[in-house]
Enzyme design. Structure first.
Site, mmCIF file in Angstrom:
data_model
loop_
_atom_site.group_PDB
_atom_site.id
_atom_site.type_symbol
_atom_site.label_atom_id
_atom_site.label_comp_id
_atom_site.label_asym_id
_atom_site.label_seq_id
_atom_site.Cartn_x
_atom_site.Cartn_y
_atom_site.Cartn_z
ATOM 1 C CB SER A 128 -0.946 -0.036 1.195
ATOM 2 O OG SER A 128 -1.823 1.054 1.127
ATOM 3 C CG HIS A 129 0.315 3.604 3.412
ATOM 4 N ND1 HIS A 129 -0.515 2.518 3.582
ATOM 5 C CD2 HIS A 129 0.880 3.835 4.609
ATOM 6 C CE1 HIS A 129 -0.457 2.125 4.838
ATOM 7 N NE2 HIS A 129 0.376 2.897 5.497
ATOM 8 C CG ASP B 65 -2.456 4.185 -1.600
ATOM 9 O OD1 ASP B 65 -3.171 4.177 -2.623
ATOM 10 O OD2 ASP B 65 -2.506 3.294 -0.737
ATOM 11 C CG ASP C 156 -2.687 -0.271 -2.598
ATOM 12 O OD1 ASP C 156 -2.509 0.855 -2.082
ATOM 13 O OD2 ASP C 156 -3.420 -1.138 -2.080
ATOM 14 C CG ASP D 199 -5.999 1.142 -1.201
ATOM 15 O OD1 ASP D 199 -5.054 1.951 -1.068
ATOM 16 O OD2 ASP D 199 -6.079 0.073 -0.567
ATOM 17 N NE ARG D 200 -3.683 4.192 2.997
ATOM 18 C CZ ARG D 200 -3.166 4.323 4.205
ATOM 19 N NH1 ARG D 200 -2.632 5.473 4.571
ATOM 20 N NH2 ARG D 200 -3.177 3.330 5.053
ATOM 21 C CE LYS E 290 -7.425 2.419 2.089
ATOM 22 N NZ LYS E 290 -7.169 1.060 2.583
HETATM 23 C C1 G16 Z 1 -5.127 -0.279 5.474
HETATM 24 C C2 G16 Z 1 -6.544 -0.654 5.756
HETATM 25 C C3 G16 Z 1 -7.305 0.540 6.234
HETATM 26 C C4 G16 Z 1 -6.624 1.140 7.435
HETATM 27 C C5 G16 Z 1 -5.200 1.476 7.101
HETATM 28 C C6 G16 Z 1 -4.413 1.942 8.308
HETATM 29 O O1 G16 Z 1 -5.075 0.587 4.395
HETATM 30 O O2 G16 Z 1 -7.185 -1.182 4.623
HETATM 31 O O3 G16 Z 1 -8.596 0.133 6.541
HETATM 32 O O4 G16 Z 1 -7.314 2.283 7.856
HETATM 33 O O5 G16 Z 1 -4.549 0.335 6.603
HETATM 34 O O6 G16 Z 1 -4.347 0.891 9.215
HETATM 35 P P1 G16 Z 1 -3.425 0.977 10.493
HETATM 36 O O7 G16 Z 1 -3.925 2.176 11.253
HETATM 37 O O8 G16 Z 1 -3.657 -0.312 11.213
HETATM 38 O O9 G16 Z 1 -2.019 1.189 10.033
HETATM 39 P P2 G16 Z 1 -3.988 0.413 3.246
HETATM 40 O O10 G16 Z 1 -4.205 1.574 2.330
HETATM 41 O O11 G16 Z 1 -2.665 0.446 3.967
HETATM 42 O O12 G16 Z 1 -4.276 -0.916 2.639
#
Ligand code: G16
Length: 543
Positions: free
Chosen positions: A113-114, A277, A279, A281-282, A376
């Site tokens: 992801s990010h 981000d 991937d 989704d953000r 998302k």
């Molecule tokens: C993931 C989850 C999100 C979550 C985020 C942060 O996003 O899909 O639902 O809000 O991580 O999670 P944490 O606070 O546990 O680090 P992504 O974009 O990283 O896949």
């Protein structure tokens, strides 16, 4: 092409977190690491024989190699078909869409992801179920369990498939279909939003900047924003996905998307700025001189979604993660629709969307989306804002001001303390948890604690229970503090401190959020003793 069963043994720590298994890339590249986890996925879902899957990722370092391994393992495990994005690329929302569109038995998404990418940065693997969404806790628990008793994995001895060529080829008895990663997703967006109205807005001189942060959204944004909608070429910056994201930290927040922020706060800024981000989704939304917090973005979208053609009938319901501000709750109350509060993690929205109870979902962590997929969706949120501005008129700043005037403002900020010693961070939270009962009725910084708990969630659809999802302190004047540890980091612990304060207006709606939240911030530090416990007073990231 022969199938081997390679002897292996369990590897510690293969427990999926908030969103799949995320580790340092060298860990994933270690002997049997990826293979053990992928075999555990197949074992946990009752085997792969005769099934079809989608495979793709955000293009980060090791994405291409990992995809080849997964293809050979899927073939060796008897899968009938794997649909893979060209170059092993698929954004997370596009993968979710493809799973649903093609009715596959799920998908394997390669992304952290990010988190930064590269040989020394992060990698991740996530399984999505046939509804297109991240596997729920029952499935991730089964995958983890399978990793703890694995004795061997199946893999085919075969040369690499050329994933640069569209079309279907055979890998043993399995079909590998290489598809354009962008086309189906872009077509879906055209069914949801009024591209004609957005084109007219652009023709009127509306300008935008989209920062793809050298990550997967580049090709999607170029196709949709520039080719299909007609924004000038160059509207999308950092448009070429790179294995190390060009050294960028592809997390669309004011800290990491600082180039976009500087442009949007400077002279001659475009009307709309957005970033996505690693991937895809953000999303982050910024108007000229105006940052939109993700919680406010969710609330504004909820109040205005009926302006977009896919949502004209009105929303069936909304949902937000617990740490997300209650701004959307006020909109839901006005609309007379349900508003659900779930733990952090997009996987918790899946049942609500499948049951038709929540159509729009969002999180403070720059995630917004609807039931068009089960992830998302960064570009979806950008198109939603464009559609709302095109049909409703006005600027981002006008829209926000009008929203706060009508609903009041939930001042909101998240402070992240990264790279903490895990034991110290856990001890601090467990000490606070132990004192929760005593805090009730106490006055802190002129505010009285009226509720204090550790958030537990019972899924209204299947009754499953998730405990220990974050410490909450609610104050009499509507202020709130939430604390939890991130479940997506790969080194040490990240403390997330979520701060919120409601101001009904009409006065006091245009303060600086950090100033408006100052007493809440002081209260959080006083109550948890953050500096003493983890040795840090200043957050690394403020959103
Ligand atoms: C993931 C989850 C999100 C979550 C985020 C942060 O996003 O899909 O639902 O809000 O991580 O999670 P944490 O606070 O546990 O680090 P992504 O974009 O990283 O896949």
């Amino acid at each position: 092409m022969t199938v081997h069963t390679v002897k292996t043994s369990p590897i510690d720590g293969q427990k999926p977190g908030t969103s799949g298994l995320r580790k340092k890339t060298p860990v994933f590249m270690g002997a049997h690491y990826l293979e053990n986890f992928v075999q555990a996925i197949f074992d946990a879902i009752g085997g792969a024989a005769g099934k079809s899957f989608v495979v793709g990722g955000d293009g980060r370092y090791f994405n291409d190699r990992a995809a080849q391994v997964i293809l050979r393992m899927a073939a060796a495990n008897g899968a009938a078909k794997v649909i893979v994005g060209q170059g092993a690329i698929l954004s997370t929302p596009a993968a979710s869409h493809l799973i649903r569109l093609r009715g596959t038995d799920g998908g394997i998404i390669l992304s952290a992801s990010h988190n930064p990418g590269g040989p020394d940065e992060d990698f991740g693997v996530k399984f999505n179920t046939p509804n297109g969404g991240p596997a729920p806790e029952s499935v991730t628990a089964a995958i983890h369990e399978a990793t703890t008793r694995i004795t061997g994995y199946r893999i085919m001895d075969a040369p690499d498939i050329d994933l640069s060529v569209l079309g279907t080829v055979a890998l043993g008895d399995m079909a590998v279909e290489v598809v354009d990663p962008v086309a189906d997703y872009a077509d879906l967006m055209e069914t949801l939003f009024d591209f004609g109205a957005i084109r007219a807005l652009i023709a009127d001189g509306f300008t935008m900047r989209f920062d793809a942060m050298c990550a997967v959204t580049g090709p999607y944004a170029c196709e949709i924003l520039e080719n299909r909608l007609g924004f000038p070429v160059g509207t999308v910056t950092h448009r070429d996905p790179l294995p190390d994201f060009g050294g960028m930290h592809p997390d669309p927040n004011p800290t990491w998307a600082h180039e976009l922020m500087a442009e949007m706060m400077g002279e001659g800024a475009p009307d709309l700025g957005a970033a996505s981000d690693g991937d895809g989704d953000r999303n982050m939304i910024v108007g000229r001189g105006t940052y939109v917090s993700p919680s406010d973005s969710l609330a504004v979208i909820a109040a205005n979604a009926h302006l977009a053609k896919g949502y004209m009938g009105g929303l069936s319901g909304v949902a937000r993660s617990m740490p997300t501000s209650a701004a959307v709750d006020r909109v839901a109350a006005k609309l007379g629709i349900d508003c659900f509060e779930t733990p952090t993690g997009w996987k918790f929205f899946g049942n609500l969307m499948d049951a038709g109870r929540a159509q729009l979902c969002g999180e403070e962590s720059f995630g917004t989306g609807s039931d068009h997929v089960r992830e998302k969706d960064g570009l979806w949120a950008v198109l939603m804002w464009l559609n709302i501005l095109a049909v409703g008129g006005g600027s981002v700043a006008d829209l926000l001001a009008a929203h706060w005037k009508e609903f009041g403002r939930n001042y909101y900020s998240r402070h992240d303390f990264e790279g903490l010693e895990t034991a110290a961070a856990e001890d601090m939270l467990s000490a606070l948890r132990g004192r929760m009962g005593d805090l009730l009725g106490q006055d802190v910084q002129g505010m009285t604690v009226i509720a204090a708990d550790d958030f537990n969630y019972t899924d209204p659809v299947d009754g499953s229970v998730s405990t220990g999802q974050g410490l909450r302190l609610v104050f009499g004047d509507g202020a709130r503090i939430v604390m939890r540890l991130s479940g997506t980091g790969t080194s040490g612990a990240t403390l997330r401190l979520y701060l919120e304060r409601y101001v009904p207006g009409p006065e006091g709606l245009a303060e600086d959020p950090q100033e408006a939240l100052a007493p809440v911030i002081r209260a959080a530090h006083a109550l948890a003793g953050i500096a003493a416990a983890v040795g840090r007073e200043t957050p690394d990231v403020i959103t």
